[in-house]
Design an enzyme around this catalytic site. Structure first.
Site, PDB file in Angstrom:
ATOM      1  N   ASN A 152      94.145 108.950 -26.891  1.00 24.52           N
ATOM      2  CA  ASN A 152      93.566 108.853 -25.554  1.00 24.52           C
ATOM      3  C   ASN A 152      92.157 108.310 -25.747  1.00 24.52           C
ATOM      4  OD1 ASN A 152      92.404 109.128 -23.063  1.00 24.52           O
ATOM      5  ND2 ASN A 152      92.843 111.301 -22.833  1.00 24.52           N
ATOM      6  N   ASP A 182      99.297 107.549 -16.646  1.00 20.16           N
ATOM      7  CA  ASP A 182      99.087 108.716 -15.788  1.00 20.16           C
ATOM      8  C   ASP A 182      99.729 108.507 -14.426  1.00 20.16           C
ATOM      9  OD1 ASP A 182      97.592 109.693 -17.881  1.00 20.16           O
ATOM     10  OD2 ASP A 182      95.684 109.716 -16.796  1.00 20.16           O
TER      11      ASP A 182
END
Length: 161
Positions: free
Chosen positions: A9, A144
């Site tokens: 990430n 996401d």
């Protein structure tokens, strides 16, 4: 040879990561983060799950994401065993609703979605490009926005009079 998957990430000033052993059941081997990228207060936290050893490196300036990912690579035992890299990407627009193999077209789509996530998508894209240079294996993007695509339209649409 043990196979493993690196999950990254990459955000504007940090990189969070985890390395999973891919056996009959995936298990986390290492996890950590590179914080404060580009500042004099940069730090690296690296934890071995099997030995419960924590490594904390403080006060060393990590100038950019490339230097940060190279430090992560140095901390991983046998990085050559990484057979897949997964990347969290904040915004995939309406185009991506499931994990996606990263191609030039996918990178262009992430770039086009920068106005929708200006603080996140540029760093996500930079992390992808650097990781592709360091790890020569398939790279997968997990968006996401894909999570939100599975809920009923009534739940994700704003009510506007």
């Amino acid at each position: 040879m043990a196979r493993s998957m690196l999950v990254i990430n990459s955000s504007s000033s940090s990189i969070k990561y985890a390395l999973y052993h891919l056996g009959r059941v995936a298990s986390c081997i290492f996890q950590g983060s590179v914080e404060g990228i580009g500042t004099s207060k940069s730090s690296i936290s690296h934890k071995s799950i099997s030995t419960a050893q924590d490594l904390k490196i403080m006060g060393k300036c990590i100038r950019d994401h490339e230097a940060g990912l190279k430090k992560v690579m140095d901390l991983l035992q046998q990085p050559q065993n990484v057979c897949t890299v997964g990347h969290q990407v904040v915004h995939g627009n309406e185009k991506f609703s499931k994990p996606t193999h990263i191609t030039q077209e996918v990178k262009k789509a992430i770039e086009r979605a920068i106005p929708l996530a200006p603080l996140h998508n540029p760093a996500n894209l930079e992390g992808i490009q650097i990781a592709e240079e360091l790890f020569h294996c398939p790279h997968i993007a997990v968006f996401d926005t894909a999570f939100h695509s599975t809920i009923p339209q009534l739940s994700y649409m704003y009510r506007i009079p």
